[in-house]
Design an enzyme around this catalytic site. Structure first.
Site, PDB file in Angstrom:
ATOM      1  N   THR A  79       0.835  -1.202   0.000  1.00 35.55           N
ATOM      2  CA  THR A  79       0.000   0.000   0.000  1.00 35.55           C
ATOM      3  C   THR A  79       0.870   1.253   0.000  1.00 35.55           C
ATOM      4  O   THR A  79       0.627   2.200  -0.760  1.00 35.55           O
ATOM      5  CB  THR A  79      -0.947  -0.002   1.213  1.00 35.55           C
ATOM      6  N   ASN A 158      -6.379  -9.357  -7.301  1.00 36.61           N
ATOM      7  CA  ASN A 158      -6.495 -10.067  -6.028  1.00 36.61           C
ATOM      8  C   ASN A 158      -7.834 -10.779  -5.838  1.00 36.61           C
ATOM      9  O   ASN A 158      -7.973 -11.593  -4.935  1.00 36.61           O
ATOM     10  CB  ASN A 158      -6.253  -9.106  -4.865  1.00 36.61           C
ATOM     11  N   HIS A 208       4.134  -9.997   2.942  1.00 36.07           N
ATOM     12  CA  HIS A 208       3.240 -11.001   3.543  1.00 36.07           C
ATOM     13  C   HIS A 208       2.383 -11.759   2.541  1.00 36.07           C
ATOM     14  O   HIS A 208       1.733 -12.732   2.911  1.00 36.07           O
ATOM     15  CB  HIS A 208       2.341 -10.339   4.596  1.00 36.07           C
ATOM     16  N   CYS A 332     -18.072  -5.330   1.748  1.00 36.90           N
ATOM     17  CA  CYS A 332     -19.535  -5.226   1.779  1.00 36.90           C
ATOM     18  C   CYS A 332     -19.995  -4.103   2.694  1.00 36.90           C
ATOM     19  O   CYS A 332     -19.400  -3.826   3.705  1.00 36.90           O
ATOM     20  CB  CYS A 332     -20.144  -6.508   2.301  1.00 36.90           C
TER      21      CYS A 332
END
Lengths: 394, 137
Positions: A79, A158, A208, A332
């Protein structure tokens, strides 16, 4: 088939467990008696040892992707790398505002940064993908104009695993004199990358996602031709001045070890994941009313599969999957149950997008786990379908 | 748990994971008149249909079909249990907000209570048994 004594983890696209060899490699860089010194403290041997460990790790990361070690800039994760790439280029030197091109299926690290740049006055074009998730090179070529400073397209999505044609997209950018950034957080170690041959100027990596620790990432910044970008973080001029801050030696060693292992095991891991994903897909397709979202096998990274289950809302299904860790891949909203923006962007209906699960496997997934997961997910789907409205289809 | 996924209380979770009144009709109601009502839509991601077996002005059995999130499934199951044995009248259907509070649904999920209320009232209207709807406004 017996219930396993552990949760079956099928969410490797979200994060991976650190490889035991990674954990072992990191430990000597933490405590007293270990190599804990600041790698910038080159006035003493302990600092120089830490610096050597950092440079060794840098070399491992560069080797996996065909880069030069000095082109690797450590960050706190993909990020931050994405932020540094986008903000760094758009803010750099040129003055005024410019044009950024990205696409609708990018990770939020790109989309939110693009939104922030748009609010600053920059112009942003979000390319629409094809139904399989790919961006057509000709669409990119059409979108580039005289103000375009940067194009940012991810290597592997992703949610649906689509692999973009980075080589073709990069060539267009190079010919038009536009910088090209690639978010490879999901692709590194999963699909071949050779930056010595690709027309890529900036590439983001994560520790990661590849069996390394969380909290560490890197940005590839091409040196020839030299890429200029403004730093986002100031204070010491570390990492060629692109990213100040004391280097986290243990994290860097962990990421370097993870990338070295990924390079050694590249073919093994790739074949293993592709085999298990096929087993998972084929097993679940036998349920009926199950469809694959996104690309075919030839254009999909082997570790991710996205499936739609007719007559099932995936958010509800998750509650029944007590033994299996998977995700809907969507952010969501509880009230509106907003479907995945990625699935919507490739043209799926709200209903189908809401019925979809992302399943992702990894190095430590076993065939036995997949067999149990197929059974467990199948039973949960059947339970929900038993109370679903009749004659409903995805 | 995914971001945004509703946090369910104990009662709602119990109904979600162990939904009541599912499967076929019990044998003793096979020949009884039935009423059906529904609310929501599958395309909006929340749909529920109630079916009720009626006898002498009472609801003797309830079945439902649900396509939606965890809160909706829990609310449908809870209401099916609540209505069984009650008079076939609108007053038997608790207000959606009351159901949502009973099930400790998150505020953003209160609409799921309203949805099952509407579906149940729709079924009762279809049965010709509905009376003045005191909490419909």
């Amino acid at each position: 088939m017996d219930k396993p004594n552990h949760t079956i983890y099928l969410d490797y696209a979200a994060t991976t467990p650190a490889d035991p060899a990674v954990v072992e490699a990191m430990l000597p860089y933490l405590g007293l008696g270990g190599c804990f010194a600041n790698p910038a403290s080159i006035s003493h041997a302990a600092g120089r040892s830490a610096r050597e460990a950092v440079e060794s790790a840098r070399g491992h990361i560069a080797a996996l992707v065909g880069a030069q070690p000095e082109e690797i800039v450590f960050t706190s994760g993909a990020t931050e790398s994405d932020n540094l790439a986008l903000q760094g280029v758009m803010h750099c030197c040129h003055g005024g505002t410019g044009h950024l091109i990205t696409e609708r299926c990018e990770h939020k690290a790109i989309l939110d940064t693009a939104d922030a740049l748009e609010h600053e006055g920059h112009r942003v074009t979000f390319l629409a993908p094809e139904p399989d998730g790919r961006i057509l090179p000709e669409k990119l070529a059409e979108a580039i104009d005289e103000d375009t400073r940067l194009v940012s397209i991810m290597l592997v999505n992703n949610e649906i695993g689509v692999i973009q044609d980075i080589a073709a997209l990069g060539e267009i950018c190079r010919k038009r004199g536009v910088l090209f950034h690639v978010d490879a957080a999901q692709g590194a170690g999963k699909v071949p990358i050779d930056l010595s041959r690709l027309a890529v100027d900036l590439m983001s990596f994560s520790g990661h996602k590849l069996y390394g620790p969380k909290g560490i990432g890197a940005l590839y910044v091409r040196k020839s031709p030299d890429v200029r970008l403004d730093a986002c973080m100031h204070g010491g001029g570390h990492e060629r001045g692109f990213r100040s801050g004391t280097l986290a030696t243990h994290q860097i060693v962990g990421m370097g070890t993870a990338f070295a292992i990924a390079r050694e095991r590249f073919d093994i891991d790739r074949a293993h994941c592709a085999k298990l994903t096929a087993q998972l897909r084929d097993g679940l397709l036998e349920l009926g009313g199950v469809e694959v979202n996104g690309p075919d096998d030839a254009h999909r990274a082997g570790h991710i599969i996205n499936l739609a289950f007719a007559n099932v809302v995936a958010d509800t299904l998750l509650y029944f999957l007590t033994d299996v860790a998977v995700s809907t891949g969507s952010a969501c909203s509880s009230s509106s149950r907003a479907p995945s923006y990625v699935l919507k962007a490739i043209g799926l209906s709200d209903e189908r997008a809401r019925s979809s699960l992302r399943l992702s496997v990894g190095r430590f997934t076993t065939g036995e786990e997949i067999r149990y997961a197929v059974k467990h997910i199948g039973e949960a789907v059947e339970r929900l379908r038993a109370i679903a409205p009749r004659a409903q289809t995805v | 748990m995914n971001p945004g996924e509703p946090v369910l209380g104990e009662l709602a979770r119990d109904h979600l994971l162990h939904p009541r009144n599912t499967g076929g009709w019990p044998g003793e109601v096979t020949d009884l008149p039935r009423a059906s009502g529904e609310a929501g839509s599958a395309t909006s991601g929340a749909f529920v249909r109630f079916r009720m077996a009626l006898d002498s002005g009472r609801i003797v059995a309830v079945r439902y079909e649900v396509l939606g999130g965890p809160s909706l499934l829990a609310a449908a199951s809870w209401l099916s249990e609540h209505l069984t044995g009650k008079p076939a009248a609108a007053e038997s259907v608790p207000a959606g907000l009351e159901m949502a509070r009973t099930l400790e649904l998150e505020r953003a999920e209160h609409g799921m209570g309203l949805l099952v209320e509407n579906a149940a009232l729709d079924a009762l209207k279809a049965s010709g048994e509905a009376r003045i709807l005191s909490h419909e406004a």
